[in-house]
Design an enzyme around this catalytic site. Sequence first.
Site, PDB file in Angstrom:
ATOM      1  N   GLU A  83       0.843  -1.156  -0.019  1.00  0.00           N
ATOM      2  CA  GLU A  83       0.127   0.058  -0.077  1.00  0.00           C
ATOM      3  C   GLU A  83       0.707   1.217  -0.039  1.00  0.00           C
ATOM      4  OE1 GLU A  83      -3.096   0.274   3.061  1.00  0.00           O
ATOM      5  OE2 GLU A  83      -4.090   1.731   2.075  1.00  0.00           O
ATOM      6  N   LYS A 261      -7.929  -0.306  11.062  1.00  0.00           N
ATOM      7  CA  LYS A 261      -7.230  -0.906   9.994  1.00  0.00           C
ATOM      8  C   LYS A 261      -5.884   0.089   9.662  1.00  0.00           C
ATOM      9  CE  LYS A 261      -6.257  -0.738   5.381  1.00  0.00           C
ATOM     10  NZ  LYS A 261      -5.769   0.133   4.548  1.00  0.00           N
ATOM     11  N   ASP A 277       3.498 -14.309  12.158  1.00  0.00           N
ATOM     12  CA  ASP A 277       2.219 -14.843  11.623  1.00  0.00           C
ATOM     13  C   ASP A 277       1.253 -13.367  11.634  1.00  0.00           C
ATOM     14  OD1 ASP A 277       0.295 -17.694  12.270  1.00  0.00           O
ATOM     15  OD2 ASP A 277      -0.240 -15.761  11.453  1.00  0.00           O
ATOM     16  N   HIS A 375      -2.433  10.424   0.179  1.00  0.00           N
ATOM     17  CA  HIS A 375      -2.422   8.958  -0.180  1.00  0.00           C
ATOM     18  C   HIS A 375      -2.480   9.090  -1.719  1.00  0.00           C
ATOM     19  CE1 HIS A 375      -3.195   4.990  -0.177  1.00  0.00           C
ATOM     20  NE2 HIS A 375      -4.386   5.040  -0.914  1.00  0.00           N
TER      21      HIS A 375
HETATM   22  C1  HMG Z   1       1.917  10.996   3.035  1.00  0.00           C
HETATM   23  C2  HMG Z   1       2.208  12.281   3.848  1.00  0.00           C
HETATM   24  C3  HMG Z   1       3.271  11.724   5.014  1.00  0.00           C
HETATM   25  C4  HMG Z   1       2.455  13.265   3.161  1.00  0.00           C
HETATM   26  O1  HMG Z   1       2.681  14.338   4.045  1.00  0.00           O
HETATM   27  P1  HMG Z   1       3.418  15.661   3.822  1.00  0.00           P
HETATM   28  O2  HMG Z   1       3.034  16.609   4.986  1.00  0.00           O
HETATM   29  O3  HMG Z   1       3.211  16.132   2.510  1.00  0.00           O
HETATM   30  O4  HMG Z   1       5.051  15.253   3.930  1.00  0.00           O
HETATM   31  P2  HMG Z   1       6.240  15.946   3.934  1.00  0.00           P
HETATM   32  O5  HMG Z   1       6.518  16.219   2.375  1.00  0.00           O
HETATM   33  O6  HMG Z   1       6.060  17.407   4.578  1.00  0.00           O
HETATM   34  O7  HMG Z   1       7.272  15.261   4.491  1.00  0.00           O
HETATM   35  C5  HMG Z   1       7.402  15.053   5.977  1.00  0.00           C
HETATM   36  C6  HMG Z   1       7.999  13.547   6.105  1.00  0.00           C
HETATM   37  O8  HMG Z   1       7.019  12.647   5.860  1.00  0.00           O
HETATM   38  C7  HMG Z   1       7.746  11.523   5.250  1.00  0.00           C
HETATM   39  N1  HMG Z   1       7.512  11.574   3.931  1.00  0.00           N
HETATM   40  C8  HMG Z   1       6.619  12.242   3.056  1.00  0.00           C
HETATM   41  N2  HMG Z   1       6.419  11.740   1.801  1.00  0.00           N
HETATM   42  C9  HMG Z   1       7.239  10.865   1.765  1.00  0.00           C
HETATM   43  C10 HMG Z   1       7.530   9.922   0.643  1.00  0.00           C
HETATM   44  N3  HMG Z   1       6.953  10.204  -0.726  1.00  0.00           N
HETATM   45  N4  HMG Z   1       8.621   8.923   0.792  1.00  0.00           N
HETATM   46  C11 HMG Z   1       9.146   8.864   2.122  1.00  0.00           C
HETATM   47  N5  HMG Z   1       8.793   9.648   3.172  1.00  0.00           N
HETATM   48  C12 HMG Z   1       7.834  10.507   3.045  1.00  0.00           C
HETATM   49  C13 HMG Z   1       9.409  12.203   5.413  1.00  0.00           C
HETATM   50  O9  HMG Z   1       9.765  11.428   6.584  1.00  0.00           O
HETATM   51  C14 HMG Z   1       9.083  13.258   5.437  1.00  0.00           C
HETATM   52  O10 HMG Z   1      10.305  13.937   6.378  1.00  0.00           O
HETATM   53  P3  HMG Z   1      11.609  14.172   5.238  1.00  0.00           P
HETATM   54  O11 HMG Z   1      12.077  12.969   4.768  1.00  0.00           O
HETATM   55  O12 HMG Z   1      11.212  15.212   4.448  1.00  0.00           O
HETATM   56  O13 HMG Z   1      12.649  14.881   6.334  1.00  0.00           O
HETATM   57  C15 HMG Z   1       0.716  12.485   4.562  1.00  0.00           C
HETATM   58  O14 HMG Z   1      -0.283  13.037   3.916  1.00  0.00           O
HETATM   59  C16 HMG Z   1       0.199  11.350   5.258  1.00  0.00           C
HETATM   60  O15 HMG Z   1       0.759  10.995   6.253  1.00  0.00           O
HETATM   61  N6  HMG Z   1      -0.885  10.887   4.983  1.00  0.00           N
HETATM   62  C17 HMG Z   1      -1.636   9.714   5.668  1.00  0.00           C
HETATM   63  C18 HMG Z   1      -1.640   8.522   4.611  1.00  0.00           C
HETATM   64  C19 HMG Z   1      -2.019   7.435   5.340  1.00  0.00           C
HETATM   65  O16 HMG Z   1      -2.544   7.223   6.105  1.00  0.00           O
HETATM   66  N7  HMG Z   1      -1.894   6.278   4.263  1.00  0.00           N
HETATM   67  C20 HMG Z   1      -2.566   4.859   4.633  1.00  0.00           C
HETATM   68  C21 HMG Z   1      -3.635   4.533   3.358  1.00  0.00           C
HETATM   69  S1  HMG Z   1      -5.049   5.183   3.829  1.00  0.00           S
HETATM   70  C22 HMG Z   1      -5.522   3.952   4.864  1.00  0.00           C
HETATM   71  O17 HMG Z   1      -5.746   2.872   4.523  1.00  0.00           O
HETATM   72  C23 HMG Z   1      -5.843   4.278   6.401  1.00  0.00           C
HETATM   73  C24 HMG Z   1      -7.041   5.161   6.777  1.00  0.00           C
HETATM   74  C25 HMG Z   1      -6.872   6.279   6.477  1.00  0.00           C
HETATM   75  O18 HMG Z   1      -8.348   4.503   6.109  1.00  0.00           O
HETATM   76  C26 HMG Z   1      -7.193   4.986   8.195  1.00  0.00           C
HETATM   77  C27 HMG Z   1      -8.349   5.833   9.033  1.00  0.00           C
HETATM   78  O19 HMG Z   1      -9.181   5.891   8.423  1.00  0.00           O
HETATM   79  O20 HMG Z   1      -8.008   6.153   9.997  1.00  0.00           O
HETATM   80  N1  NDP Z   2      -3.674 -19.752  15.535  1.00  0.00           N
HETATM   81  C1  NDP Z   2      -2.378 -19.392  15.506  1.00  0.00           C
HETATM   82  O1  NDP Z   2      -1.702 -18.532  15.356  1.00  0.00           O
HETATM   83  C2  NDP Z   2      -1.319 -20.697  15.040  1.00  0.00           C
HETATM   84  C3  NDP Z   2       0.092 -20.445  14.650  1.00  0.00           C
HETATM   85  N2  NDP Z   2       0.901 -21.207  14.311  1.00  0.00           N
HETATM   86  C4  NDP Z   2       2.299 -21.027  13.969  1.00  0.00           C
HETATM   87  O2  NDP Z   2       3.182 -21.374  14.968  1.00  0.00           O
HETATM   88  C5  NDP Z   2       4.271 -20.890  14.712  1.00  0.00           C
HETATM   89  C6  NDP Z   2       4.898 -20.077  16.070  1.00  0.00           C
HETATM   90  O3  NDP Z   2       4.890 -21.193  16.951  1.00  0.00           O
HETATM   91  P1  NDP Z   2       6.105 -21.255  17.966  1.00  0.00           P
HETATM   92  O4  NDP Z   2       5.970 -22.081  19.035  1.00  0.00           O
HETATM   93  O5  NDP Z   2       6.649 -19.868  18.341  1.00  0.00           O
HETATM   94  O6  NDP Z   2       7.300 -21.980  16.940  1.00  0.00           O
HETATM   95  P2  NDP Z   2       8.268 -23.010  17.170  1.00  0.00           P
HETATM   96  O7  NDP Z   2       7.896 -24.220  17.821  1.00  0.00           O
HETATM   97  O8  NDP Z   2       8.976 -22.973  15.677  1.00  0.00           O
HETATM   98  O9  NDP Z   2       9.262 -22.289  18.132  1.00  0.00           O
HETATM   99  C7  NDP Z   2       9.152 -22.167  19.680  1.00  0.00           C
HETATM  100  C8  NDP Z   2      10.196 -23.123  20.122  1.00  0.00           C
HETATM  101  O10 NDP Z   2      11.410 -22.418  20.012  1.00  0.00           O
HETATM  102  C9  NDP Z   2      12.428 -23.102  21.009  1.00  0.00           C
HETATM  103  N3  NDP Z   2      13.150 -21.786  21.299  1.00  0.00           N
HETATM  104  C10 NDP Z   2      14.319 -21.472  21.168  1.00  0.00           C
HETATM  105  N4  NDP Z   2      14.919 -20.424  21.631  1.00  0.00           N
HETATM  106  C11 NDP Z   2      13.566 -19.942  22.401  1.00  0.00           C
HETATM  107  C12 NDP Z   2      13.421 -18.750  22.960  1.00  0.00           C
HETATM  108  N5  NDP Z   2      14.338 -17.957  23.348  1.00  0.00           N
HETATM  109  N6  NDP Z   2      12.161 -18.572  23.459  1.00  0.00           N
HETATM  110  C13 NDP Z   2      11.141 -19.418  23.392  1.00  0.00           C
HETATM  111  N7  NDP Z   2      11.398 -20.484  22.554  1.00  0.00           N
HETATM  112  C14 NDP Z   2      12.361 -20.848  22.063  1.00  0.00           C
HETATM  113  C15 NDP Z   2      11.498 -23.599  22.174  1.00  0.00           C
HETATM  114  O11 NDP Z   2      11.758 -24.968  22.340  1.00  0.00           O
HETATM  115  P3  NDP Z   2      12.324 -26.195  21.303  1.00  0.00           P
HETATM  116  O12 NDP Z   2      13.766 -25.647  20.914  1.00  0.00           O
HETATM  117  O13 NDP Z   2      12.519 -27.342  21.921  1.00  0.00           O
HETATM  118  O14 NDP Z   2      11.368 -26.177  20.027  1.00  0.00           O
HETATM  119  C16 NDP Z   2      10.061 -23.353  21.687  1.00  0.00           C
HETATM  120  O15 NDP Z   2       9.276 -24.438  22.026  1.00  0.00           O
HETATM  121  C17 NDP Z   2       4.165 -19.700  13.661  1.00  0.00           C
HETATM  122  O16 NDP Z   2       4.575 -20.199  12.350  1.00  0.00           O
HETATM  123  C18 NDP Z   2       2.591 -19.768  13.393  1.00  0.00           C
HETATM  124  O17 NDP Z   2       2.151 -19.425  12.266  1.00  0.00           O
HETATM  125  C19 NDP Z   2       0.563 -22.731  14.423  1.00  0.00           C
HETATM  126  C20 NDP Z   2      -0.709 -23.134  14.719  1.00  0.00           C
HETATM  127  C21 NDP Z   2      -1.740 -22.069  15.114  1.00  0.00           C
END
Ligand code: HMG
Ligand code: NDP
Length: 426
Positions: A83, A261, A277, A375
Amino acid sequence: MPINSRIRGLRDRTPDERLGLVAEGAGLDVDALSALRTESGLTLDQANHMIENVVGLMSIPVGVAANFTIDGVDRLIPMATEEPSVVAAASNAARMARGHGGFRTSSSGDIMIAQIQVLDAVDPFATRLRLLEASDELRALANEQDPMLVSLGGGVLDVSVRVLPTRAGTQVIVHLHVDVRDAMGANAVNTMAEAIAPRIAEIAQTRTLLRILTNKAELRLTRTRGVFDAELLGGAQVVDDIVAASAFAEADPYRAATHNKGIMNGITAVVLATGNDTRAVEAGCHSHAGRNGQYSALSQFEKDVDGNLVGSLEVPLAVGLVGGATRAHPTAQAAIRLLGVDTARELAAVIAAVGLAQNLAACRALAAEGIQRGHMTLHARTVAASAGATVDEIGAVAARIVADRRIRVEYAREVLSELRGKRTPA
Ligand SMILES: CC(C)(COP(=O)([O-])OP(=O)([O-])OC[C@H]1O[C@@H](n2cnc3c(N)ncnc32)[C@H](O)[C@@H]1OP(=O)([O-])[O-])[C@@H](O)C(=O)NCCC(=O)NCCSC(=O)C[C@@](C)(O)CC(=O)[O-]
Ligand SMILES: NC(=O)C1=CN([C@@H]2O[C@H](COP(=O)(O)OP(=O)(O)OC[C@H]3O[C@@H](n4cnc5c(N)ncnc54)[C@H](OP(=O)(O)O)[C@@H]3O)[C@@H](O)[C@H]2O)C=CC1
């Protein structure tokens, strides 16, 4: 050397130049991030060992959000998303919070909950007490399934039991509360649940059915807040209007769905980039939004004593640094290197901060000039590409359709034909 996330003008650079600047800002050798590039990320062979019936790969753009300070540390944050304007928005919001210390976070812990469903108990209330009396035994039996987790200080912390009336009769639901440390934990807790189910059935003198974690990870909450500068936002009226927009989302489920969202635009992009995940995190966040009976906003915006805007967000984030695809996917490993996080909690803190930043940027745009200016200006490049513009033509076509305020594919096609010298009737 401390990370510096304040990189101006990334938008004006090429992807290679950006990667170099980001690596420099993060204090890394650019080669450590090479897997962020498609040609050196996940291979077909690696993918063939991740899921079933693999035939190909799908690439998603990975951008880097700048300007973030989280708990006093600068972070350059990889975001995988299709997006437009999401990465820009997060960077812009982080810039507005930076002068007030950026984002502060806290965590309720790394606890995941496994559910074991008990059917047909003739005495459900007594069954509940028998199971609670056996808590220590059940805890020990579950911990035997994962000595590694226990050795790391994790494992089962508690057992709780509920009597649940349902249209299929009264059921008894056992919850295992498991500290999963730096794992997302689903596989770990599901293994434990399946292992202790037979013993639960014996105690309950009946049978069990489902043994699975809940994604309503209410014991794995990450909280973040940020103060956004009133002047940078556009002044006192914009602050007041964002507060009014927030109140709308808190009170109305229709607005709350889109408000949330916007939060997930930020959260999901970092979850995906780090190989976690996304469905589990989204299910957790949206279930949390409905925790008080009516689906509501996950965040709140208020005006603080200084007249600046303060945002607050609390979400369940079941993410890991080990396990799942995180370690198996080279691009996820590079993304985690770039982030510089060492624990799942630190990763969750970053994710929550990006969610709040994204949310603020959207609400600011909506409350000020409207979402379309920012946007759609960035979306114009996608429209130009959809019209068939090559990478060398996209800039010119996008600039023209924005200037003419006609950001539509059919007009982009007309502009493209014109630019290619084949004028078509307007
Ligand atoms: C798009 C902006 C940031 C422009 O805003 P602007 O004021 O024109 O930005 P600017 O040109 O003054 O730039 C300010 C800073 O923004 C960043 N920036 C600015 N432009 C860029 C670019 N092209 N590429 C990378 N970074 C950018 C960058 O950090 C920049 O700093 P600088 O680099 O200049 O020091 C602003 O209009 C904005 O934040 N809009 C919101 C957009 C948004 O929310 N998008 C999500 C999709 S819409 C959606 O799905 C969510 C929604 C809306 O439905 C959620 C809701 O309903 O609540
Ligand atoms: N509804 C859901 O969200 C579901 C998600 N999943 C999937 O499950 C996966 C994640 O499960 P997860 O249990 O994390 O996966 P893993 O089993 O791959 O990893 C966990 C294992 O890693 C080992 N481990 C090593 N270092 C660490 C540490 N520092 N801290 C914790 N554990 C450590 C542990 O024991 P050991 O080494 O003995 O394994 C632990 O059991 C994702 O891929 C997800 O998509 C699956 C089913 C349902």
